[in-house]
Write a protein that holds these residues in place. Structure first.
Motif, PDB file in Angstrom:
ATOM      1  N   VAL A 228      82.977  61.218  43.305  1.00 19.21           N
ATOM      2  CA  VAL A 228      83.606  61.130  44.476  1.00 19.21           C
ATOM      3  C   VAL A 228      83.547  60.070  46.025  1.00 19.21           C
ATOM      4  CG1 VAL A 228      85.678  62.290  42.552  1.00 19.21           C
ATOM      5  CG2 VAL A 228      84.584  62.907  45.021  1.00 19.21           C
ATOM      6  N   LEU A 229      83.809  60.070  46.408  1.00 18.71           N
ATOM      7  CA  LEU A 229      83.972  59.102  47.993  1.00 18.71           C
ATOM      8  C   LEU A 229      85.418  59.089  48.322  1.00 18.71           C
ATOM      9  CD1 LEU A 229      82.512  55.492  48.474  1.00 18.71           C
ATOM     10  CD2 LEU A 229      83.401  56.062  45.973  1.00 18.71           C
ATOM     11  N   ASP A 230      85.588  59.072  49.902  1.00 21.16           N
ATOM     12  CA  ASP A 230      86.888  58.648  50.073  1.00 21.16           C
ATOM     13  C   ASP A 230      86.311  56.875  50.603  1.00 21.16           C
ATOM     14  OD1 ASP A 230      87.709  60.860  50.871  1.00 21.16           O
ATOM     15  OD2 ASP A 230      87.037  62.030  52.810  1.00 21.16           O
ATOM     16  N   VAL A 231      87.447  56.998  50.707  1.00 23.68           N
ATOM     17  CA  VAL A 231      87.826  55.246  51.008  1.00 23.68           C
ATOM     18  C   VAL A 231      88.879  54.579  52.392  1.00 23.68           C
ATOM     19  CG1 VAL A 231      87.719  52.258  49.933  1.00 23.68           C
ATOM     20  CG2 VAL A 231      87.536  54.852  48.716  1.00 23.68           C
ATOM     21  N   HIS A 232      88.090  54.291  52.688  1.00 24.49           N
ATOM     22  CA  HIS A 232      89.028  53.539  54.667  1.00 24.49           C
ATOM     23  C   HIS A 232      89.669  51.908  54.414  1.00 24.49           C
ATOM     24  CE1 HIS A 232      87.245  57.042  55.763  1.00 24.49           C
ATOM     25  NE2 HIS A 232      86.451  57.001  55.027  1.00 24.49           N
ATOM     26  N   ASP A 233      90.146  52.038  55.104  1.00 27.64           N
ATOM     27  CA  ASP A 233      91.361  50.526  55.452  1.00 27.64           C
ATOM     28  C   ASP A 233      90.177  49.679  55.148  1.00 27.64           C
ATOM     29  OD1 ASP A 233      93.548  49.478  56.726  1.00 27.64           O
ATOM     30  OD2 ASP A 233      92.257  49.027  57.578  1.00 27.64           O
ATOM     31  N   GLY A 234      90.525  49.023  54.539  1.00 27.59           N
ATOM     32  CA  GLY A 234      89.731  47.694  54.239  1.00 27.59           C
ATOM     33  C   GLY A 234      88.621  47.921  53.100  1.00 27.59           C
ATOM     34  N   GLU A 235      88.408  49.169  53.138  1.00 27.89           N
ATOM     35  CA  GLU A 235      87.240  48.607  51.965  1.00 27.89           C
ATOM     36  C   GLU A 235      87.669  48.361  50.811  1.00 27.89           C
ATOM     37  OE1 GLU A 235      84.394  51.761  54.127  1.00 27.89           O
ATOM     38  OE2 GLU A 235      85.333  52.658  53.183  1.00 27.89           O
ATOM     39  N   ALA A 236      86.259  47.557  50.268  1.00 25.85           N
ATOM     40  CA  ALA A 236      86.771  47.251  48.728  1.00 25.85           C
ATOM     41  C   ALA A 236      85.542  48.154  47.965  1.00 25.85           C
ATOM     42  CB  ALA A 236      86.165  45.804  48.447  1.00 25.85           C
ATOM     43  N   VAL A 237      85.608  48.604  46.537  1.00 20.90           N
ATOM     44  CA  VAL A 237      84.388  49.094  45.666  1.00 20.90           C
ATOM     45  C   VAL A 237      84.255  48.782  44.511  1.00 20.90           C
ATOM     46  CG1 VAL A 237      83.409  51.383  44.901  1.00 20.90           C
ATOM     47  CG2 VAL A 237      84.977  51.707  47.077  1.00 20.90           C
ATOM     48  N   PHE A 238      83.192  48.272  44.199  1.00 21.24           N
ATOM     49  CA  PHE A 238      83.098  47.407  42.863  1.00 21.24           C
ATOM     50  C   PHE A 238      82.120  47.811  42.098  1.00 21.24           C
ATOM     51  CE2 PHE A 238      85.940  43.248  42.756  1.00 21.24           C
ATOM     52  CZ  PHE A 238      87.359  44.133  43.717  1.00 21.24           C
ATOM     53  N   LEU A 328      78.786  60.024  49.596  1.00 21.41           N
ATOM     54  CA  LEU A 328      79.825  59.975  47.328  1.00 21.41           C
ATOM     55  C   LEU A 328      78.795  61.719  48.306  1.00 21.41           C
ATOM     56  CD1 LEU A 328      76.594  57.924  46.036  1.00 21.41           C
ATOM     57  CD2 LEU A 328      79.123  57.726  46.083  1.00 21.41           C
ATOM     58  N   LYS A 329      80.142  62.269  46.857  1.00 24.10           N
ATOM     59  CA  LYS A 329      79.870  63.330  46.998  1.00 24.10           C
ATOM     60  C   LYS A 329      79.849  63.180  44.903  1.00 24.10           C
ATOM     61  CE  LYS A 329      83.563  64.293  49.884  1.00 24.10           C
ATOM     62  NZ  LYS A 329      83.393  63.385  50.868  1.00 24.10           N
ATOM     63  N   TYR A 330      78.162  63.794  44.948  1.00 17.74           N
ATOM     64  CA  TYR A 330      78.290  64.096  43.350  1.00 17.74           C
ATOM     65  C   TYR A 330      78.917  65.181  42.149  1.00 17.74           C
ATOM     66  CZ  TYR A 330      74.694  60.792  45.151  1.00 17.74           C
ATOM     67  OH  TYR A 330      74.060  59.756  45.510  1.00 17.74           O
ATOM     68  N   ALA A 331      79.295  64.636  41.102  1.00 17.18           N
ATOM     69  CA  ALA A 331      79.154  65.460  40.420  1.00 17.18           C
ATOM     70  C   ALA A 331      78.429  67.087  40.027  1.00 17.18           C
ATOM     71  CB  ALA A 331      80.182  64.850  39.072  1.00 17.18           C
ATOM     72  N   ARG A 332      77.307  66.143  39.733  1.00 18.21           N
ATOM     73  CA  ARG A 332      75.995  66.636  39.251  1.00 18.21           C
ATOM     74  C   ARG A 332      75.053  66.426  40.120  1.00 18.21           C
ATOM     75  NH1 ARG A 332      77.329  65.582  34.821  1.00 18.21           N
ATOM     76  NH2 ARG A 332      76.052  63.690  34.326  1.00 18.21           N
ATOM     77  N   GLN A 333      73.973  67.180  40.719  1.00 19.80           N
ATOM     78  CA  GLN A 333      72.887  66.161  41.932  1.00 19.80           C
ATOM     79  C   GLN A 333      72.198  65.723  41.162  1.00 19.80           C
ATOM     80  OE1 GLN A 333      74.226  67.057  44.888  1.00 19.80           O
ATOM     81  NE2 GLN A 333      72.505  65.878  45.293  1.00 19.80           N
TER      82      GLN A 333
END
Ligand code: AMP
Ligand code: MG
Length: 349
Positions: A228-238, A328-333
Motif C-alpha cells: 500500500v502507499l499514500d498518494v498525493h495531490d496530482g499523482e496517478a498510479v497505473f 511502498l509499505k509491503y504486505a510481506r517483505q
C-alpha cells in the motif's frame, strides 16, 4: 465476470472500509472496467454536477476511442488503410499527438499502431479471448511490416496512412488520458479532494480528510495487495498486468500485452506499476516497461522520464526504483528485491 469487476474495487481504496459521510461515490461501467469517482468534503450539489459531467465525458471518450466498436477510431482506421488523404477526426488527433513522443521514448515498445496484431490474437472482441494462438506466419508478416505511428502523415487536420499494416489501438493509454481529463474537469468544478479509479488505475486530488489518499497495489498472483502507499495531490498510479486479459493454451498463459518486436505476448513480467503526475504517461509507461522486462526497464524508464516504478518479474522477483521503494509499505517483505535507479543508466544510442 462479476468477480473480475469487483476485485479492483476491493483492491484499491482501503479507505472505503470506513466511509465517512463526507465521502461521495459514483460508479460507471466504461473502458471495459468499473470507473469509480470518489469526492471528499464536497457539497452535494457540486458532487452531483461533477458526477454528471464525468459520466457524460467518459461515455463520449469510450465511444470515440473504442478499439473495435464502430465509431471515430474505427472510421479513422478504415481511412488510414486506404492510404489517401482525409480530414482527421478531432477526437483522434489528440491521442496520436499524445502517444507519439511516448512511443518514441519507449523505443516503440508502447506502440498504439499494432491493432492488427491484437485483432489476430483475438483481443478485439467482447468475448473472452481463447486459444489456439494465431498462425506464426501471420504474426511474422505483421511484425515484418513494422506498423508505427510515424507511418501516419499529419498536415494540419489532414491525415494519410502510409503503411497498410497500421491499425490504431490506444488501449494502453486512453484510460490514462481520460482520467487526466476527468481530474481536470473536477478541479474546474471546484472539487478539492477526489480519486478517479478505473479498476485499480487512478489519479487523486487533495486528501482524504486529515490523511492522504491510500491505495493498494494488486498482487499479480494473489487475491490481495502486495503493498500500500499514500498518494498525493496530482499523482496517478497505473498498473499493467498479465492477469487482466489472457487465455490458457496447452499450459501456457497468453496475455494481452504484446511485444511489438515479436508479435507475441511479452515475456518475463507479471506486472508493472508506475507513478507519474500525468496519467496518460503513467498508463503508456506501465505497458512499455511491462514489454521491456526485468533487464531493460531502467533504460526505457529513463528515456520516458520516470522515477517511480515497481516491476514484478515472471519468477516473482521485485524490481523497484529508489523513490518507489521509499514509499511502498509491503504486505510481506519481498524475498528477492532489486533497487535500480533509471537516472543512473547511461544514455545509449
Ligand atoms: P494496459 O492495460 O494499459 O497495459 O494496456 C493493454 C492494452 O493495450 C491491450 O489490451 C491492447 O489493447 C493494447 N496493447 C497491447 N500491447 C501493446 C503495446 N505493446 N503497445 C501499445 N498498446 C498495446
Ligand atoms: Mg497502459
Amino acid at each position: 465476470m462479476i468477480r473480475a469487476l469487483l476485485l479492483p474495487l476491493l483492491v484499491v481504496l482501503l479507505a472505503a472500509c470506513t466511509r465517512p459521510a463526507a465521502e461521495r461515490h459514483d460508479t460507471q461501467l466504461v473502458f471495459g472496467t468499473l470507473v469509480d469517482v470518489t469526492v471528499y468534503g464536497t457539497d452535494e450539489a457540486t458532487a452531483q454536477r461533477a458526477f454528471t459531467q464525468l459520466r457524460e465525458d467518459f461515455r463520449l471518450m469510450h465511444f470515440m476511442w473504442h478499439p473495435w466498436k464502430p465509431g471515430p477510431l474505427g472510421r479513422t482506421n478504415e481511412l488510414l488503410a486506404l492510404q489517401a488523404p482525409f480530414s482527421a477526426n478531432p477526437s483522434i488527433l489528440p491521442l496520436i499527438e499524445k502517444s507519439l513522443p511516448l512511443s518514441q521514448a519507449s523505443d516503440h515498445l508502447f506502440n498504439p499502431a499494432i491493432g492488427k496484431l491484437l485483432d489476430l490474437w483475438g483481443f478485439h472482441s467482447d468475448e473472452p479471448p481463447h486459444g489456439p494462438p494465431p498462425d506464426p506466419a501471420a504474426i511474422a508478416k505483421l511484425v515484418a511490416a513494422e506498423p508505427k505511428l510515424e507511418d501516419i502523415e499529419i498536415h494540419g487536420v489532414v491525415m494519410r496512412g502510409t503503411n497498410p499494416a497500421v491499425k490504431l489501438d490506444f488501449g494502453a493509454m486512453a484510460k490514462g488520458l481520460a482520467i487526466d481529463r476527468g481530474i481536470e474537469a473536477l478541479r474546474i468544478l471546484g472539487v478539492k479532494n477526489a480519486v478517479i479509479n478505473a479498476g485499480g488505475d487512478l489519479k487523486v486530488i487533495g486528501r482524504h480528510g486529515d490523511r492522504p489518499w491510500r491505495v493498494g497495489i494488486r498482487d499479480p498472483r494473489g487475491e490481495g495487495v502486495l503493498a500500500v502507499l499514500d498518494v498525493h495531490d496530482g499523482e496517478a498510479v497505473f498498473t499493467s498486468g498479465d492477469y487482466e486479459r489472457y487465455f490458457m493454451w496447452q499450459g501456457r498463459r497468453y496475455h494481452h500485452i504484446l511485444d511489438p518486436r515479436t508479435g507475441y505476448p511479452a515475456e518475463g513480467t507479471r506486472s508493472v506499476t508506475v507513478i507519474h503526475s500525468d496519467a496518460a504517461t503513467a498508463d503508456a509507461a506501465a505497458t512499455a516497461l511491462f514489454v521491456a522486462g526485468p533487464k531493460r526497464w531502467p533504460k526505457i524508464a529513463r528515456q520516458m522520464g520516470l522515477d517511480q516504478v515497481l516491476l514484478i518479474d515472471a519468477e516473482g522477483g521485485y524490481h523497484v526504483t529508489p523513490k518507489m521503494q521509499a514509499r511502498l509499505k509491503y504486505a510481506r517483505q519481498p524475498e528477492r528485491l532489486q533497487v535500480r535507479d533509471p537516472a543512473a543508466q547511461k544514455s545509449q544510442r
